[in-house]
Design an enzyme around this catalytic site. Structure first.
Site, mmCIF file in Angstrom:
data_model
loop_
_atom_site.group_PDB
_atom_site.id
_atom_site.type_symbol
_atom_site.label_atom_id
_atom_site.label_comp_id
_atom_site.label_asym_id
_atom_site.label_seq_id
_atom_site.Cartn_x
_atom_site.Cartn_y
_atom_site.Cartn_z
ATOM 1 N N HIS A 1 -11.525 -37.222 -38.355
ATOM 2 C CA HIS A 1 -12.174 -38.277 -39.129
ATOM 3 C C HIS A 1 -13.657 -37.976 -39.370
ATOM 4 O O HIS A 1 -14.459 -38.899 -39.529
ATOM 5 C CB HIS A 1 -12.011 -39.619 -38.414
ATOM 6 C CG HIS A 1 -10.587 -40.083 -38.339
ATOM 7 N ND1 HIS A 1 -9.928 -40.647 -39.398
ATOM 8 C CD2 HIS A 1 -9.688 -40.027 -37.318
ATOM 9 C CE1 HIS A 1 -8.686 -40.941 -39.047
ATOM 10 N NE2 HIS A 1 -8.521 -40.568 -37.792
ATOM 11 N N GLU B 1 -30.166 -33.621 -22.680
ATOM 12 C CA GLU B 1 -31.375 -34.077 -22.003
ATOM 13 C C GLU B 1 -32.064 -32.997 -21.192
ATOM 14 O O GLU B 1 -33.271 -33.102 -20.948
ATOM 15 C CB GLU B 1 -31.073 -35.306 -21.126
ATOM 16 C CG GLU B 1 -30.136 -35.092 -19.979
ATOM 17 C CD GLU B 1 -29.825 -36.394 -19.240
ATOM 18 O OE1 GLU B 1 -30.559 -37.381 -19.421
ATOM 19 O OE2 GLU B 1 -28.853 -36.427 -18.480
ATOM 20 N N ASN C 1 -20.200 -35.582 9.158
ATOM 21 C CA ASN C 1 -20.345 -36.158 7.828
ATOM 22 C C ASN C 1 -19.081 -35.860 7.043
ATOM 23 O O ASN C 1 -18.526 -34.770 7.165
ATOM 24 C CB ASN C 1 -21.532 -35.541 7.080
ATOM 25 C CG ASN C 1 -22.856 -35.922 7.683
ATOM 26 O OD1 ASN C 1 -22.942 -36.821 8.498
ATOM 27 N ND2 ASN C 1 -23.901 -35.222 7.281
ATOM 28 N N GLY C 2 -18.632 -36.793 6.220
ATOM 29 C CA GLY C 2 -17.496 -36.520 5.353
ATOM 30 C C GLY C 2 -16.234 -37.228 5.786
ATOM 31 O O GLY C 2 -16.274 -38.251 6.476
ATOM 32 N N LYS D 1 -37.154 -40.971 -14.556
ATOM 33 C CA LYS D 1 -36.003 -41.234 -13.700
ATOM 34 C C LYS D 1 -35.565 -42.682 -13.790
ATOM 35 O O LYS D 1 -34.382 -42.984 -13.869
ATOM 36 C CB LYS D 1 -36.339 -40.869 -12.245
ATOM 37 C CG LYS D 1 -35.161 -41.019 -11.281
ATOM 38 C CD LYS D 1 -34.014 -40.103 -11.667
ATOM 39 C CE LYS D 1 -32.835 -40.238 -10.729
ATOM 40 N NZ LYS D 1 -31.651 -39.516 -11.262
ATOM 41 N N ARG E 1 -31.867 -41.245 3.601
ATOM 42 C CA ARG E 1 -30.483 -41.229 3.122
ATOM 43 C C ARG E 1 -29.840 -42.610 3.240
ATOM 44 O O ARG E 1 -28.834 -42.873 2.584
ATOM 45 C CB ARG E 1 -29.663 -40.244 3.971
ATOM 46 C CG ARG E 1 -30.060 -38.796 3.790
ATOM 47 C CD ARG E 1 -29.475 -37.933 4.900
ATOM 48 N NE ARG E 1 -29.638 -36.521 4.591
ATOM 49 C CZ ARG E 1 -28.648 -35.698 4.290
ATOM 50 N NH1 ARG E 1 -27.411 -36.151 4.253
ATOM 51 N NH2 ARG E 1 -28.862 -34.437 4.026
ATOM 52 N N TRP F 1 -23.552 -44.323 7.800
ATOM 53 C CA TRP F 1 -23.132 -45.479 7.025
ATOM 54 C C TRP F 1 -21.799 -45.942 7.589
ATOM 55 O O TRP F 1 -20.897 -45.134 7.836
ATOM 56 C CB TRP F 1 -22.939 -45.112 5.554
ATOM 57 C CG TRP F 1 -24.159 -45.154 4.713
ATOM 58 C CD1 TRP F 1 -24.832 -44.084 4.202
ATOM 59 C CD2 TRP F 1 -24.850 -46.310 4.255
ATOM 60 N NE1 TRP F 1 -25.903 -44.505 3.458
ATOM 61 C CE2 TRP F 1 -25.935 -45.868 3.466
ATOM 62 C CE3 TRP F 1 -24.655 -47.692 4.427
ATOM 63 C CZ2 TRP F 1 -26.820 -46.740 2.847
ATOM 64 C CZ3 TRP F 1 -25.531 -48.563 3.816
ATOM 65 C CH2 TRP F 1 -26.611 -48.090 3.033
ATOM 66 N N CYS G 1 -24.720 -39.949 5.409
ATOM 67 C CA CYS G 1 -24.910 -39.652 6.831
ATOM 68 C C CYS G 1 -25.808 -38.447 7.044
ATOM 69 O O CYS G 1 -25.935 -37.575 6.190
ATOM 70 C CB CYS G 1 -23.559 -39.401 7.490
ATOM 71 S SG CYS G 1 -22.401 -40.758 7.320
ATOM 72 N N GLU H 1 -20.730 -38.066 -21.707
ATOM 73 C CA GLU H 1 -21.633 -37.730 -20.604
ATOM 74 C C GLU H 1 -21.983 -36.242 -20.611
ATOM 75 O O GLU H 1 -23.135 -35.867 -20.374
ATOM 76 C CB GLU H 1 -20.996 -38.130 -19.272
ATOM 77 C CG GLU H 1 -21.687 -37.603 -18.030
ATOM 78 C CD GLU H 1 -23.105 -38.097 -17.840
ATOM 79 O OE1 GLU H 1 -23.792 -37.566 -16.948
ATOM 80 O OE2 GLU H 1 -23.546 -39.010 -18.569
ATOM 81 N N LYS I 1 -25.777 -34.774 -20.921
ATOM 82 C CA LYS I 1 -26.378 -33.866 -19.946
ATOM 83 C C LYS I 1 -26.968 -32.647 -20.631
ATOM 84 O O LYS I 1 -28.079 -32.207 -20.320
ATOM 85 C CB LYS I 1 -25.324 -33.407 -18.923
ATOM 86 C CG LYS I 1 -25.039 -34.406 -17.840
ATOM 87 C CD LYS I 1 -26.208 -34.496 -16.860
ATOM 88 C CE LYS I 1 -26.146 -35.790 -16.092
ATOM 89 N NZ LYS I 1 -26.438 -36.989 -16.878
#
Length: 607
Positions: free
Chosen positions: A502, A486, A98-99, A602, A27, A74, A2, A479, A483
């Site tokens: 192990h 990269e 918003n939210g 990207k 958006r 939205w 929003c 992940e 991060k």
């Protein structure tokens, strides 16, 4: 995602509000509206669909006034109807929002006892009714807003105008962005600098918990404790050709901080704020009859799929296979009759994922995709699509796309479990409540930014870093390591904590930081033993845990960061944020190109 704009001006507001909303179209939205003060009265124009529909309404029925607010939205379960579009209003107050207002249902029940009548299916409408109720108790507009604000729970940003008050606008930020714009005899509010680029380049960015009172002469900003504070006024370089950084040093940091808002936007698409019912669009196949779920993705989206495997198998009792797209189609995997293949991609153009989709389609699978771009190739070639409401993600390292993917997957797993009769109604309500709390809890996690910046100094000096987690925290460990690799170029690996002995334990010494992700869930005690193994070998442990975990292990580890307690189901969404911030600050200290790290793109549209 929003968008908000407010103008306390000296020239006609409506055309400028619409122009600001047009700058927020990137958006995504499915309804829009504006409200202005005309001779002291609140007047609104709202429309379903794109801004051209709102433009047509304003041409046919113009709005005067120099004070106004506007919004792109939205839709929630209420649908993208004019009745549910913002601004919402009573005769005395209008708001754009918003939210999520988490305690919407309780406040609504309370106000209905006072005779207030609600007209929409949104949580937003509670704002104007509660503020109006406070006005009716004899409070001034600013007092009424302050009193109401203290009752709201959740992550949100707001802008309000009041009937008869031509030199007043108020706003607030709790978790989702809001900026104050300084003009010549005018003041503005907006979701980001991009909306205000034609009006001003002088902006102050509200901090979390701030609320603000605007007049044409200036602004008063108060913090969450109601103390008057100053926020620096910055000169924005945003132009009509760019999506701005809104005062952040990098797009990645901006996008990390957008997560409370975009997670809320995504939840609003799938959870009815009034009934707390988790629902999805109708699919041309039956989730309840699926024989198997095959999840295929690349990179960070693949790790989202691995988290989802835990959710689907636990909540829906459906067998799940997760595969890396670049490997999947070369195995010529046999696909079961009646199976569903789920593809996850931020851009919707990832070639390996797209080719895997086409393979599954040829094998007769039902194709479901989770994407952030509705017009993308993957979306077009799928039988059904679920959108993540992340908005454009400019930084190459995925942040808000990942957490909105997780949010969407959690909703999908819960709905699948309900369809298959694997989840009791009370557990569904618990899941809905837990998800609705995530934006506010995410904002709390962001409050640890400074602490993580300090810890990044230690990580930046390391050659190797290990991340450990169990259960759904294992893919978060993967992940976190990705991060760090990269964007900082430090070698990092993620492991299931039980695998430590192990092999990886051979790497542990005083030079290797070990990041341990451990919410208080059924696997907590297992991770405790793994932490002890690391500490016994002089490993430097950074513990990311809730209060229970920090209280139990904090004295044994080198560093700790305390996250809010939460339902274990939603922990992966929240625990993603500190690993993002740690990687970001480490990369800044290393002097790398954070937004465009070397050798990376990207959207990977080649094999």
């Amino acid at each position: 995602m929003c968008g908000i704009i407010g103008i306390l001006g000296t020239h006609e507001a409506a055309p400028r509000l619409v122009e600001g909303l047009r700058r927020l179209e990137y958006r995504g939205y499915d309804s829009a509206g504006v409200a202005t003060l005309v001779n002291g009265h609140i007047q609104r124009r709202r429309a379903e669909g794109k801004l051209v529909n709102l433009d047509m309404k304003l041409r046919d029925d113009p709005l005067g006034g120099v004070v106004g607010i506007g919004h792109t939205r939205w839709a929630t379960h209420g649908g993208p109807t004019e009745n549910n579009a913002h601004p919402h209003a009573t005769k005395r107050v209008a708001v754009v929002h918003n939210g999520i207002i988490e305690n919407y249902a309780e406040l609504k029940a309370e106000l209905m006892q006072h005779g207030r009548v609600f007209e929409s299916a949104t949580d937003t409408e509670i704002i104007v009714h509660l503020v109006t109720h406070c006005l009716e108790q004899g409070m001034s507009p600013v007092e009424a807003f302050s009193a109401a604000l203290k009752r709201f729970e959740g992550a949100f940003s707001l802008a309000l105008i009041f009937a008869g008050e031509h030199d007043l606008m108020v706003g607030a930020r709790r978790g989702t962005p809001l900026a104050v714009g300084y003009g010549e005899g005018e003041m503005y509010l907006a979701s980001d600098a991009f909306a205000l680029a034609p009006l001003t380049n002088r902006l102050a960015y509200l901090e979390d918990g701030d609320w603000v009172v605007l007049s044409r002469d200036g602004v008063t900003i108060r913090d969450a404790a109601d103390q008057v504070v100053e926020r620096p006024v910055k000169t924005s370089a945003v132009s009509g050709a760019l999506i701005g950084k809104d005062g952040y040093r990098h797009y990645m940091l901006k996008e990390i901080y957008e997560q409370p808002q975009v997670i809320g936007d995504t939840l609003n698409a799938y959870i009815n704020p009034e009934t707390q019912y988790i629902g999805l669009p109708e699919f041309p196949f039956d989730l309840a009859k699926a024989s198997k779920l095959t999840i295929v993705a690349c990179g960070t989206a693949y790790y989202a799929g691995v988290v989802a495997k835990y959710w689907f198998e636990t909540l829906a009792r459906i067998p799940v296979e997760v595969d890396i797209a670049s490997e999947f189609r070369y195995r010529e995997a046999p696909m079961p009759e009646g199976g569903i293949a789920l593809f996850i991609s931020q851009s919707g153009e990832t070639l390996d994922t797209l080719e895997a989709l086409r393979y599954c389609k040829r094998q007769g699978q039902h194709i479901l995709s989770i994407v952030n771009v509705p017009e993308s190739t993957i979306a077009r070639e799928s039988h059904a699509v679920l959108m993540t409401m992340a908005g454009p993600e400019i930084g190459v390292a995925s942040t808000k796309a990942f957490t909105t993917q997780l949010t969407t997957l959690a909703c999908l797993a819960a709905v699948t479990g309900r369809a298959r009769g694997a989840i009791a109604p009370e557990r569904m309500r618990e899941i809905a409540r837990a998800l609705r709390e995530v934006p506010a809890r995410a904002a709390e996690v962001l409050a640890h930014d400074e602490r993580l910046r300090e810890l990044a100094q230690e990580v930046s000096e390391a050659r190797d870093v290990l991340y450990l987690g169990r259960g759904a925290m294992y893919p978060l460990a993967l992940e976190g390591a990705l991060k760090l690799k990269e964007i900082s170029y430090i070698h990092a690996e993620g492991y299931a904590a039980g695998e430590l002995k192990h092999g990886p334990i051979a790497l542990i010494d005083e030079a290797v930081p070990v990041i341990v992700l451990v919410p208080s869930d059924g696997l907590f005690d297992k991770v405790v033993s793994n932490v002890q193994e690391v500490c016994a070998r002089s490993g430097k442990v950074l513990l990311i845990a809730d209060k229970k975990g920090v209280d139990r292990l904090g004295e044994r580890v080198r560093w700790s960061v305390e996250l809010p307690a939460c339902d274990p189901l939603v922990a992966p969404i929240l625990y993603a944020i500190p690993v993002q911030l740690l990687a970001y600050h480490t990369a800044v200290l290393k002097g790398t190109d954070v937004d465009q790290p070397r050798n990376l793109a990207k959207s990977v549209t080649v094999e």
